[in-house]
Design a protein around this motif. Structure first.
Motif, PDB file in Angstrom:
ATOM      1  N   UNK A  50       0.824  -1.208   0.000  1.00  0.00           N
ATOM      2  CA  UNK A  50       0.000   0.000   0.000  1.00  0.00           C
ATOM      3  C   UNK A  50       0.862   1.263   0.000  1.00  0.00           C
ATOM      4  N   UNK A  51       1.926   1.242  -0.763  1.00  0.00           N
ATOM      5  CA  UNK A  51       2.771   2.425  -0.908  1.00  0.00           C
ATOM      6  C   UNK A  51       2.977   2.686  -2.390  1.00  0.00           C
ATOM      7  N   UNK A  52       3.454   3.882  -2.676  1.00  0.00           N
ATOM      8  CA  UNK A  52       3.774   4.212  -4.067  1.00  0.00           C
ATOM      9  C   UNK A  52       5.252   3.913  -4.310  1.00  0.00           C
ATOM     10  N   UNK A  53       5.726   4.237  -5.480  1.00  0.00           N
ATOM     11  CA  UNK A  53       7.139   3.989  -5.773  1.00  0.00           C
ATOM     12  C   UNK A  53       8.046   4.846  -4.901  1.00  0.00           C
ATOM     13  N   UNK A  54       7.512   5.923  -4.332  1.00  0.00           N
ATOM     14  CA  UNK A  54       8.312   6.787  -3.468  1.00  0.00           C
ATOM     15  C   UNK A  54       8.373   6.264  -2.041  1.00  0.00           C
TER      16      UNK A  54
END
Length: 129
Positions: free
Chosen positions: A77-81
């Motif tokens: 549940x995270x983005x690439x950042x």
């Protein structure tokens, strides 16, 4: 048939969640505005392209019922950042956006705005007696 489309869109607008942290900028608000604009005459509105209208409704309904979220589950549940959903929501909230805009101004510009406001009697445009 237009009345049926109108009622379907109204039901979708009722079901679509609002994000109170993004006053006036969330997708639910935009959807409600667009439906109100498209169906200005309510059930009596004549649809110029009924097929496109139905297609739009079906697309929005699939998004609202999380069809794609279930079909393509995320591993994390995270983005690439590496930013989490909660952090992202916090950053995109209206209050945070306004605070970032203030910080972008810079110290000098902020000070100039605070101290440059003059009282009406000090105004250089006022004729002297």
């Amino acid at each position: 048939m237009s009345a049926t489309r109108y009622r379907r869109f109204l039901k979708l607008c009722e079901e679509w969640p609002r994000d109170e942290s993004k006053k006036g900028r969330d997708l639910g608000t935009v959807l409600r505005q667009r439906v109100a604009h498209a169906f200005r005459e309510g059930e009596n509105t004549q649809i110029s392209d009924p097929e496109k209208c139905d297609q739009m409704y079906e697309s929005l309904a699939r998004i609202n019922t999380n069809v794609y979220r279930e079909r393509f589950p995320r591993i994390r549940d995270t983005s690439f950042t590496g930013v989490t959903l909660e952090e992202c929501k916090m950053l995109l909230a209206t209050g945070s956006m306004q605070q970032m805009d203030e910080e972008k101004k810079g110290l000098w510009k902020t000070l100039m705005e605070r101290f440059s406001s003059k009282a009406p009697e000090d105004s250089p445009d006022k004729p002297e007696k």
